[in-house]
Design an enzyme around this catalytic site. Structure first.
Site, PDB file in Angstrom:
ATOM      1  N   CYS A  23       0.930  -1.205  -0.087  1.00  0.00           N
ATOM      2  CA  CYS A  23       0.025  -0.007   0.037  1.00  0.00           C
ATOM      3  C   CYS A  23       0.841   1.078  -0.073  1.00  0.00           C
ATOM      4  O   CYS A  23       1.842   1.371   0.647  1.00  0.00           O
ATOM      5  CB  CYS A  23      -1.026   0.054   1.264  1.00  0.00           C
ATOM      6  SG  CYS A  23      -2.094   1.348   1.381  1.00  0.00           S
ATOM      7  N   CYS A  53      -0.811  -2.931  -5.153  1.00  0.00           N
ATOM      8  CA  CYS A  53      -1.013  -1.411  -5.291  1.00  0.00           C
ATOM      9  C   CYS A  53       0.253  -0.576  -5.888  1.00  0.00           C
ATOM     10  O   CYS A  53      -0.160   0.168  -6.626  1.00  0.00           O
ATOM     11  CB  CYS A  53      -1.650  -0.927  -4.129  1.00  0.00           C
ATOM     12  SG  CYS A  53      -3.351  -1.535  -3.584  1.00  0.00           S
ATOM     13  N   HIS A  75      -7.414  -5.545   5.625  1.00  0.00           N
ATOM     14  CA  HIS A  75      -6.754  -4.954   6.620  1.00  0.00           C
ATOM     15  C   HIS A  75      -5.509  -5.965   7.373  1.00  0.00           C
ATOM     16  O   HIS A  75      -5.875  -7.186   7.390  1.00  0.00           O
ATOM     17  CB  HIS A  75      -7.476  -4.283   7.636  1.00  0.00           C
ATOM     18  CG  HIS A  75      -8.185  -3.098   7.116  1.00  0.00           C
ATOM     19  ND1 HIS A  75      -8.956  -2.257   7.982  1.00  0.00           N
ATOM     20  CD2 HIS A  75      -8.228  -2.423   5.838  1.00  0.00           C
ATOM     21  CE1 HIS A  75      -9.365  -1.191   7.304  1.00  0.00           C
ATOM     22  NE2 HIS A  75      -9.198  -1.167   6.463  1.00  0.00           N
ATOM     23  N   GLU A  77      -5.474  -6.830  10.275  1.00  0.00           N
ATOM     24  CA  GLU A  77      -5.976  -7.675  11.322  1.00  0.00           C
ATOM     25  C   GLU A  77      -6.469  -8.688  10.563  1.00  0.00           C
ATOM     26  O   GLU A  77      -6.867  -9.817  10.867  1.00  0.00           O
ATOM     27  CB  GLU A  77      -7.039  -6.959  12.188  1.00  0.00           C
ATOM     28  CG  GLU A  77      -6.391  -5.606  12.912  1.00  0.00           C
ATOM     29  CD  GLU A  77      -6.657  -4.423  12.029  1.00  0.00           C
ATOM     30  OE1 GLU A  77      -6.035  -4.334  10.734  1.00  0.00           O
ATOM     31  OE2 GLU A  77      -7.010  -3.411  12.580  1.00  0.00           O
ATOM     32  N   CYS A 103     -10.185  -0.325  12.758  1.00  0.00           N
ATOM     33  CA  CYS A 103     -11.373   0.329  12.550  1.00  0.00           C
ATOM     34  C   CYS A 103     -12.852  -0.533  12.917  1.00  0.00           C
ATOM     35  O   CYS A 103     -12.562  -1.515  13.546  1.00  0.00           O
ATOM     36  CB  CYS A 103     -11.293   0.182  10.913  1.00  0.00           C
ATOM     37  SG  CYS A 103     -11.541  -1.130  10.199  1.00  0.00           S
ATOM     38  N   CYS A 106     -12.922  -3.957  11.408  1.00  0.00           N
ATOM     39  CA  CYS A 106     -12.065  -4.967  12.030  1.00  0.00           C
ATOM     40  C   CYS A 106     -12.653  -5.261  13.380  1.00  0.00           C
ATOM     41  O   CYS A 106     -12.345  -6.290  13.735  1.00  0.00           O
ATOM     42  CB  CYS A 106     -10.538  -4.500  11.706  1.00  0.00           C
ATOM     43  SG  CYS A 106     -10.036  -4.656  10.089  1.00  0.00           S
ATOM     44  N   TYR A 124      -6.062   5.051  14.806  1.00  0.00           N
ATOM     45  CA  TYR A 124      -6.732   5.016  13.597  1.00  0.00           C
ATOM     46  C   TYR A 124      -7.659   6.302  13.495  1.00  0.00           C
ATOM     47  O   TYR A 124      -7.542   6.891  12.320  1.00  0.00           O
ATOM     48  CB  TYR A 124      -7.806   3.898  13.222  1.00  0.00           C
ATOM     49  CG  TYR A 124      -8.554   3.839  12.120  1.00  0.00           C
ATOM     50  CD1 TYR A 124      -7.855   3.163  11.076  1.00  0.00           C
ATOM     51  CD2 TYR A 124      -9.808   4.178  11.934  1.00  0.00           C
ATOM     52  CE1 TYR A 124      -8.474   3.233   9.905  1.00  0.00           C
ATOM     53  CE2 TYR A 124     -10.565   4.109  10.680  1.00  0.00           C
ATOM     54  CZ  TYR A 124      -9.845   3.433   9.523  1.00  0.00           C
ATOM     55  OH  TYR A 124     -10.435   3.539   8.436  1.00  0.00           O
TER      56      TYR A 124
END
Length: 155
Positions: A23, A53, A75, A77, A103, A106, A124
């Site tokens: 990412c 990406c 993610h 997690e 988040c 998650c 976050y």
């Protein structure tokens, strides 16, 4: 001889795993443990075998969803939990070390999988510019212990 604490070892591993992410916007790592044993690891990125990406969208990264998050990635997690479950590892009662607090999506997975404790490095909400850490609040409300890792321990 000064022996490192397991909490420090696991968080340092999560930090190093984050460096594996493709990412271009955020790199997040996760380590799932039971007692002093690592049961799974993960970092954020698209599902294995799809794309990277940083290679396919090097200038802007992949497409964003309505909340500004990556629309293609799992993610850290999620990757750690999915890998463990896919391989028949019991995650109930585990502790999750993660470089960015979960988040809300998650957090729901963490709670549903009966993970007992989450230790996170960065917020976050701060990363996203949000008023509060909804994932942390959700987990605490429903009995999951959530602790922010003391960054000074990494020095």
């Amino acid at each position: 001889m000064n022996r490192p604490d397991f909490q420090d070892i696991f968080m340092e591993l999560a930090i190093n795993l984050a460096k594996r992410s493709h990412c271009i916007k955020a790199q997040v790592g996760a380590v799932l443990t039971k007692e002093t044993r690592i049961i799974s690891i993960g970092y954020n990125g698209p599902p294995a075998g799809t794309h990277n990406c940083d290679e396919e969208f090097p200038e802007v990264g992949c497409a964003r969803d309505a909340k500004g998050s990556c629309s293609l990635a799992l993610h850290a997690e999620e990757n750690a939990i999915l890998f463990a479950v896919k391989n028949g590892t019991e995650v109930a009662g585990a502790t999750l070390y993660v470089t960015l607090s979960p988040c809300i999506a998650c957090a729901r997975i963490i709670y549903s999988m009966k993970i007992a404790k989450v230790i996170y490095l960065h917020s976050y909400a701060q990363y996203k510019g949000l008023a509060k850490d909804e994932g942390v609040e959700f987990l605490r409300k429903f009995g999951v212990e959530v602790v922010q890792y003391d960054k000074t321990r990494l020095l």
